[in-house]
Design an enzyme around this catalytic site. Structure first.
Site, short mmCIF file in Angstrom:
data_model
loop_
_atom_site.label_atom_id
_atom_site.label_comp_id
_atom_site.label_asym_id
_atom_site.label_seq_id
_atom_site.Cartn_x
_atom_site.Cartn_y
_atom_site.Cartn_z
CB CYS A 164 -0.95 0.00 1.18
SG CYS A 164 -1.82 -1.56 1.31
CG HIS A 289 -2.99 3.82 5.42
ND1 HIS A 289 -2.84 3.74 4.06
CD2 HIS A 289 -3.01 2.53 5.87
CE1 HIS A 289 -2.78 2.46 3.70
NE2 HIS A 289 -2.89 1.70 4.78
CG HIS A 323 -6.84 0.16 0.78
ND1 HIS A 323 -5.85 0.80 0.03
CD2 HIS A 323 -6.20 -0.36 1.86
CE1 HIS A 323 -4.69 0.66 0.65
NE2 HIS A 323 -4.87 -0.03 1.74
#
Lengths: 401, 244
Positions: A164, A289, A323
């Site tokens: 990520c 995040h 995401h």
């Protein structure tokens, strides 16, 4: 505020973007400000006996040119959809500096896995891989190789895959390639595409929500997967948005779970501030995040509480686009870029934090952005914390703000 | 382009497992073995059991390259063309048959699994990148290492390059030397050691069918007296030269 002496000699000159919210930066920006969650859709074909909300890019994607058929996969089609939005400025940059002075740094965690899945299913049925499949679609290096071949660029071209944080790192490396004098322009960004592998993998790790992700809520129950591409043209010089700070850390903790105390997150944010030569109080907005998993939000809020004595307004955009994993770092740097571009008369509009409004009293308090909120223009920070304990925080600012 | 100093190196391939064996191989290279994996006894048993073969090979070279007191202090770049794609392919085959995935196997199949494992095993909290660049992976890993040196010139960068042969499912789609290997190089911006400058030169496309992986071509050159190494790739050449 004024940035007295920008550390970097480069600027983020142009941005192309595609994700579940839209097919260009104008549409995406409008729907971000409206906190529009209407486009998530339920899919029952990814994980056996589960229905998952997915932030996917709907409709036809551009066709990969026939000469690059070996790169023709959904991941690269998403890349092309973002690239086409800035093709004229890229062409000008290549003409100005020469194709040997242009580099490519792409992030991805999926590359063309979804096409490999189809090829393998085909083989299970017929004994042979699907005719249209090529390894260039699957290998991680192909994400950068595709762009280099498409644009006939001859500088370095490589893919970063650190889960990520991949997309954030690609921008960091682009800045350094220019600082080092290796390139005068870099096409940098990231793309990820929905596939069975990540849907089943994250589902097996028990971090995927049944509903749409609900970051920082007491009711949060995991992440929602998304897909898309965000690609910047990073140029030597320029007065636009600059990448002023890069902060990184590894966690030395666990292969798939963050350190619950958030030490790695804290280290990344503090290092980004040091790199930008900036006090925490200078940060006007923080893009979380904010995955909406139980553990991420606990550790991220705890780390923010230690780094910032006065809390900047924060939001997670994962509940608006999902995401996007390997693309998330570039995607969210892109949202910050759009925010900095929208500064008007010293005022910056903020992207709202979309959730059910039920704060988790167990989280260290952070200041979540409400719809319509604005703030005085200033530098912004964005966090990307990757699987495997790989963290990267960026600080962006507008040189003209 | 910037130069870096090579403070130390280590490499691993089945049967060629210490510096003396590599020096002998570089003098007189012979066929490399396809498969094999090191004991990697420095890894805690639980972690070692879950490691892919590639992770064991790359981590063994990484640990061999650095003195124990340095391992936690370096930034790292893990460069691999295929990474753990063989593990991913196995997972894809399970999915195609409607079988469930193991969460542990999934988390060890990602491209940055080596980086995560190194961080845990060496208690390293520094910056870490994991890259891939098709036929250009070694030169690109070197470039990525330079970007990390640029970010903090006082911090050495451990560059680890390695691969294992691609699984049979896709092996016919790739033309390359098929061997299991890793090379680790400890690079510093300004320190004692042999200085090496990298450049990317441009020109007419050159056909090249390398006999050895680029990283091992580099090691052969590095241990030789030759002033310059040139490895062609398409319309470009990676060039390494010794600095004074």
């Amino acid at each position: 505020m004024t940035i007295a002496s920008p550390r970097t000699a480069s600027s983020l000159a142009a941005l192309g973007m595609v994700n579940a919210l839209g097919r260009d930066t104008g549409e995406i920006w409008r729907r971000l400000l409206a906190a529009d969650q209407s486009h998530f859709r339920l899919r029952d074909d990814l994980v056996p006996e589960r229905r998952l909300w997915i932030g996917e890019v709907e409709g036809e994607l551009p066709r990969i040119p026939a000469r690059l058929r070996r790169y023709a996969c959904r991941n690269n089609a998403l890349t092309l959809a973002a690239l086409e939005q800035i093709e004229s400025v890229i062409a000008e940059a290549i003409a100005a500096v020469g194709r040997d002075r242009v580099g490519v740094v792409m992030g991805t965690s999926t590359s063309g896995v979804s096409d490999a899945e189809a090829a393998i299913r085909h083989r299970e049925r017929t004994g042979r891989l699907a005719e249209e499949f090529d390894y260039d679609q699957l290998e991680f290096g192909g994400a950068a190789g595709f762009i280099a071949h498409l644009l006939e660029i001859e500088g370095p071209a490589y893919t970063i895959s650190t889960a990520c944080s991949s997309g954030a790192r690609s921008l960091a490396s682009a800045r350094e390639l220019i600082d080092l004098g290796i390139c005068d322009a870099v096409i940098a960004g990231a793309t990820d595409s929905i596939c069975g592998l990540t849907a089943n993998g994250f589902s097996a790790l028990q971090v995927v929500a049944d509903g749409i992700t609900n970051p920082c809520s007491a009711n949060r129950a995991g992440l929602t997967l998304g897909e898309g591409s965000a690609i910047f043209l990073v140029m030597r010089g320029g007065r636009g948005v600059q990448l002023l700070g890069v902060g990184e850390s590894s966690e030395a903790h666990h292969m798939s779970a963050p350190d619950p105390a958030g030490q790695g997150a804290e280290q990344a944010m503090s290092a980004a501030l040091r790199d930008a030569d900036m006090a925490a109080s200078a940060i006007a907005y923080l893009n979380l995040h904010g995955t909406g998993t139980s553990l991420n939000d606990v550790m991220e809020c705890a780390a923010i509480g230690r780094v910032f004595s006065a809390l900047p307004p924060c939001s997670s955009t994962k509940s608006l686009v999902g995401h996007t994993l390997g693309a998330a770092g570039a995607m969210e740097a892109g949202f910050c870029w759009l925010m900095l571009q929208a500064i008007c008369a010293g005022v910056m509009p903020l992207i709202p934090h979309a959730y059910d409004g039920v704060r988790d009293p167990e989280l260290v308090p952070v200041s979540l952005v409400t719809p319509g909120q604005q703030c005085p223009a200033g530098p912004v920070m964005t966090n990307s914390f990757g699987f495997g304990g790989n963290n990267c925080t960026l600080v962006l600012a507008s040189a003209s703000a | 382009m910037r130069a870096a100093r090579v403070r130390s190196w280590a490499a691993w391939s089945p049967g060629i497992e210490d510096r003396d064996a590599w020096r002998a191989w570089c003098e007189e290279p012979k066929e490399l073995a396809r498969e094999g994996r090191p004991a990697a006894n420095f890894l805690p048993p639980l972690l070692r059991r879950r490691c892919s073969g590639l992770a064991r090979i790359m981590l063994s070279a990484a640990f061999d390259c650095c003195e124990p007191e340095v391992r936690a202090q370096v930034a790292t770049v893990f460069a691999s063309r295929h990474g753990n794609i063989n593990e991913s392919i196995e997972l894809l085959e399970r999915l195609a048959r409607g079988q469930a995935l193991s969460p542990t196997r999934f988390s060890h199949s990602v491209h940055n699994a080596q980086a995560g494992l190194y961080s845990i095993a060496a208690d390293n909290r520094q910056a870490s990148s994991s890259i891939a660049a098709q036929e250009d992976t070694f030169g690109s890993g070197w470039i990525e290492a330079l970007t990390l040196l640029a970010r903090d010139p006082r911090r050495p960068v451990l560059l680890v390059v390695g691969d294992v042969p691609l699984a049979a499912t896709f092996a016919a789609l790739v033309d390359e030397p098929e061997t299991s290997y890793a090379l680790a190089l400890l690079l510093e911006a300004d320190a004692p050691g042999v200085g090496v400058r990298i450049a990317l030169e441009h020109g007419a496309p050159q056909a090249r069918r390398p006999r050895w992986p680029d990283a091992l071509e580099f090691l052969r050159w590095f241990l030789s007296d030759a002033p310059r190494l040139s490895l062609a790739c398409g319309r470009r050449r990676w060039v390494w030269e010794r600095t004074a």
